[in-house]
Design a protein around this motif. Sequence first.
Motif, PDB file in Angstrom:
ATOM      1  N   LEU B 238       0.841  -1.206   0.000  1.00  0.00           N
ATOM      2  CA  LEU B 238       0.000   0.000   0.000  1.00  0.00           C
ATOM      3  C   LEU B 238       0.875   1.255   0.000  1.00  0.00           C
ATOM      4  N   GLN B 239       1.903   1.207   0.865  1.00  0.00           N
ATOM      5  CA  GLN B 239       2.800   2.361   0.976  1.00  0.00           C
ATOM      6  C   GLN B 239       3.456   2.655  -0.370  1.00  0.00           C
ATOM      7  N   LEU B 240       3.899   1.603  -1.024  1.00  0.00           N
ATOM      8  CA  LEU B 240       4.527   1.740  -2.342  1.00  0.00           C
ATOM      9  C   LEU B 240       3.535   2.331  -3.345  1.00  0.00           C
ATOM     10  N   ALA B 241       2.337   1.784  -3.331  1.00  0.00           N
ATOM     11  CA  ALA B 241       1.311   2.250  -4.277  1.00  0.00           C
ATOM     12  C   ALA B 241       0.989   3.722  -4.042  1.00  0.00           C
ATOM     13  N   LEU B 242       0.926   4.120  -2.779  1.00  0.00           N
ATOM     14  CA  LEU B 242       0.615   5.518  -2.456  1.00  0.00           C
ATOM     15  C   LEU B 242       1.714   6.438  -2.967  1.00  0.00           C
ATOM     16  N   VAL B 270      -1.828   0.458  12.736  1.00  0.00           N
ATOM     17  CA  VAL B 270      -1.166   1.715  13.105  1.00  0.00           C
ATOM     18  C   VAL B 270      -0.489   2.308  11.873  1.00  0.00           C
ATOM     19  N   ARG B 271       0.171   1.446  11.100  1.00  0.00           N
ATOM     20  CA  ARG B 271       0.837   1.952   9.895  1.00  0.00           C
ATOM     21  C   ARG B 271      -0.189   2.491   8.895  1.00  0.00           C
ATOM     22  N   LEU B 272      -1.293   1.767   8.737  1.00  0.00           N
ATOM     23  CA  LEU B 272      -2.333   2.215   7.805  1.00  0.00           C
ATOM     24  C   LEU B 272      -2.892   3.568   8.244  1.00  0.00           C
ATOM     25  N   ALA B 273      -3.185   3.683   9.545  1.00  0.00           N
ATOM     26  CA  ALA B 273      -3.710   4.965  10.052  1.00  0.00           C
ATOM     27  C   ALA B 273      -2.715   6.093   9.789  1.00  0.00           C
ATOM     28  N   GLY B 274      -1.421   5.781   9.945  1.00  0.00           N
ATOM     29  CA  GLY B 274      -0.390   6.784   9.695  1.00  0.00           C
ATOM     30  C   GLY B 274      -0.353   7.188   8.227  1.00  0.00           C
ATOM     31  N   LEU B 275      -0.511   6.219   7.339  1.00  0.00           N
ATOM     32  CA  LEU B 275      -0.502   6.519   5.896  1.00  0.00           C
ATOM     33  C   LEU B 275      -1.688   7.399   5.507  1.00  0.00           C
ATOM     34  N   LEU B 276      -2.854   7.121   6.103  1.00  0.00           N
ATOM     35  CA  LEU B 276      -4.030   7.950   5.809  1.00  0.00           C
ATOM     36  C   LEU B 276      -3.745   9.391   6.180  1.00  0.00           C
ATOM     37  N   LEU B 305      -8.297   4.325  15.830  1.00  0.00           N
ATOM     38  CA  LEU B 305      -7.004   5.017  15.749  1.00  0.00           C
ATOM     39  C   LEU B 305      -7.121   6.352  15.015  1.00  0.00           C
ATOM     40  N   ASP B 306      -8.335   6.701  14.632  1.00  0.00           N
ATOM     41  CA  ASP B 306      -8.564   7.843  13.740  1.00  0.00           C
ATOM     42  C   ASP B 306      -8.811   9.103  14.561  1.00  0.00           C
TER      43      ASP B 306
END
Lengths: 482, 482
Positions: B238-242, B270-276, B305-306
């Motif tokens: 996901l991080q790469l795609a973003l 946690v990582r996903l929330a950070g990416l958002l 986490l939002d």
Amino acid sequence: MPPEAPLLYEDVATHVASLIERGALRAGDRLPSVRRFARERDVSVATVLAAYRQLENRELIETRPKSGHFVRARAQLAPALRRPKPIAPAPAKVTVSDGVATLVASMRDSSVVPLGAAHLHPELYPIRAINRLLAGIVRDTATAGAAYEVSPGLLTLRRQLARRSLMWGMSLGEDDFVITSGAMEAMHLALRVTLRPGDSVAVSSPTYFGILHLIEDMGLRAVEIPSHPDRGMDIDALQLALRRTKIRGVVAIPNFDNPSGALMPYESRVRLAGLLERHDIPLIEDDIYGDLAWDNSRPSPIKALDRAGRVLLCGSTSKTIAAGYRVGWIVPGRYAERVERLKFSQSVATSTLEQMAIAEYLSSGAYDRHLRTLRSKLATQVRAFREAIAASFPAGTSVSNPSGGFLLWVELPSSIDALQLQAEAGRRGIAIAPGPIFAAGNRYKSCIRINCGFPWSPAISNAVRTLGELATRLAKNGGSHG
Amino acid sequence: MPPEAPLLYEDVATHVASLIERGALRAGDRLPSVRRFARERDVSVATVLAAYRQLENRELIETRPKSGHFVRARAQLAPALRRPKPIAPAPAKVTVSDGVATLVASMRDSSVVPLGAAHLHPELYPIRAINRLLAGIVRDTATAGAAYEVSPGLLTLRRQLARRSLMWGMSLGEDDFVITSGAMEAMHLALRVTLRPGDSVAVSSPTYFGILHLIEDMGLRAVEIPSHPDRGMDIDALQLALRRTKIRGVVAIPNFDNPSGALMPYESRVRLAGLLERHDIPLIEDDIYGDLAWDNSRPSPIKALDRAGRVLLCGSTSKTIAAGYRVGWIVPGRYAERVERLKFSQSVATSTLEQMAIAEYLSSGAYDRHLRTLRSKLATQVRAFREAIAASFPAGTSVSNPSGGFLLWVELPSSIDALQLQAEAGRRGIAIAPGPIFAAGNRYKSCIRINCGFPWSPAISNAVRTLGELATRLAKNGGSHG
């Protein structure tokens, strides 16, 4: 059966109404006797009787015992609306005003006098009967309601609707229907399967704000076609717009339009159906008020004239059986497969138990009895509202004169700002629907829509009088914010 | 209360699971005692117990009486799924295959063995109790159900949901909720208010076909992010795609993903929330299986986490209380006003009576008792399916190993065409969900999803055996159409 048969009497009524409108027939003139008229025009006596009954309901003619039918003196204080000004048929991006939020919020506050949103008093619904059916269903089948009743929806309900379609002047099959959560889900599905973002769609002006909001949200462009309070969408204007602009679809409410209350004449319907064919575009037809003709003559939807499946007919039980049940339908014609699939993806299914209860109610035969009572009550209510508006609103006010449904469209003197009137009425606990929410452009600034869905009562009488006083004050102040 | 508290045990479980996966802990190895682990890692004994329980449910470890916890020998016949191949994160136009139509049609045929669509046997719902409440409501208030319960929906229901949100690791208020007709209406509203046609949205691959259809219908472009059957969406990918693509939003099912069954580990959340936050994009979170953790440890949604209202949390009672009731919700965060308004325009309201009945049911306290029973039944059912698949499917088959929900994702030998298997199973009266409908591209050709929502029975046992035979034959024929 030719599709036009069920609508013939409307044609006759429209013809006579136009004679009155043009002054060929004047107040006090005697109409031909029913038999003579029938003989001369080669129609049945029943058709003429139905036509005269409709004209009577529209307060254009009156029956004098033993003398015959006469053209009425027009109600002086509440004249019918003027023909609308033409609208340049250019596609417009739609932005629905915040008057909607106020209106919707008012529906949640039972202390507010409910002249805003288009909804009925709970006691006007056959709610006890249908709730009893619902209780019986869960008593007889303990696990009813557990499972999804997936798209296209409950077979027994679709079968009942197919049977009823005979009364709509059609003969639809159970497979022609997809059950939806009310007519708005049906309208939304219809818009989604026929149009793409950026497309232009022709809509009546004024029209129901919910339709405008969907158009806005989908990124469509609205081509506003003026709507006459008696005849609905102006077909000349539509024809012109179709010639000038690439229009991909039409949205209309031909039976007791919201907000105008207009019943589109048969001649316009035939022309509209022809235009759809010529331009190969779909019609998204909202028929939620179709069962509410006060003279019990159920007008057919335009779908009855549709040979090629271009009309997506949307209906519901929210204005007749129970709003909270959320049962509607769509007859999607050639778009059936996409509608069925999109319904599944968007909401999977409509509530199972409500589908079962409505199916049982329709099969019981009680619905037609209920409709006759409801129509007569609504006719009485709307008449009471009209008279009260005529008595208390400022000079220069005109009011629509529908023959079905339960909405009045009121044109106030042009110095009055309807949004200001909404705000001031709101402070006095009265909800109304301001004109500007019914148009894409900044139109109908001095119009309001009045919901007559609640029985006439002292509280409502007071509210209408208060509205009249507020409007009179605003008219004098020239609409200034004082 | 820090938002991570309720999820700490998952973090511990994930850590231990990864040690097992990497071979640092092997079959037969003894794990540290609960007390020692707690002391060394500075976490509570309860946390370690919960983590060990989850690992046990995932069949990674086992408890030997009086000896402690040991790493299990992996089930030989039904290995967990392999890590998925990476997918080039390019936006793709979505076209959902016709396998969906077959699947939906199977839901309407009660003679079909229901291993296709994700639905539960009616008897698994507390349907008698809730139907009794419904009957009581219409008995006590004869006009209940007549009126619209307009957006945002019934206050008492929103209040109950707000109370329950404590168990989700949050403390939401009644005004944070908008009631919808099931979670799919919620998901649809969420997509509509956050994304515009042409936008790219990141989705797990595989993912629920209904989501893919909405994406297709809205003219969005799907960026498929590989999903691991144990861990869910691959956050590295996901991080790469973003970084590579302008992605406007993310759709995820972190709790018992459909179809993979994965429970996303806390670290990934946690990582996903950070990416958002970093990319300032919304997450559309589907939480319909969240209440179905077999070990009774309700995983928090990512919404917990939002901080900035970027997550639109969608839930429903369709997988827990009654599918046919069509009651769901959305917690739309910063998009609240638009969601509330669009819900009104799209379907006006959710069924009144069902909202009332669910509110009463939730307030009765019976729901938590029901959930404990349901979870234990589902754990047993899924285990029976897994074992039967292991026993009768061809060599080379691997099966997901979820710890909640009621779905299994099955990877068959690559010579098997899942659509062909669906067609042949269909001819024998057995529904399955073929892999290709869970992806935008032409993926998962040899995968199927099995619904384990119906209690184990001779008919189901036979059906699984038949599936195994069909698959074995197809594997031998090399997938030829014979």
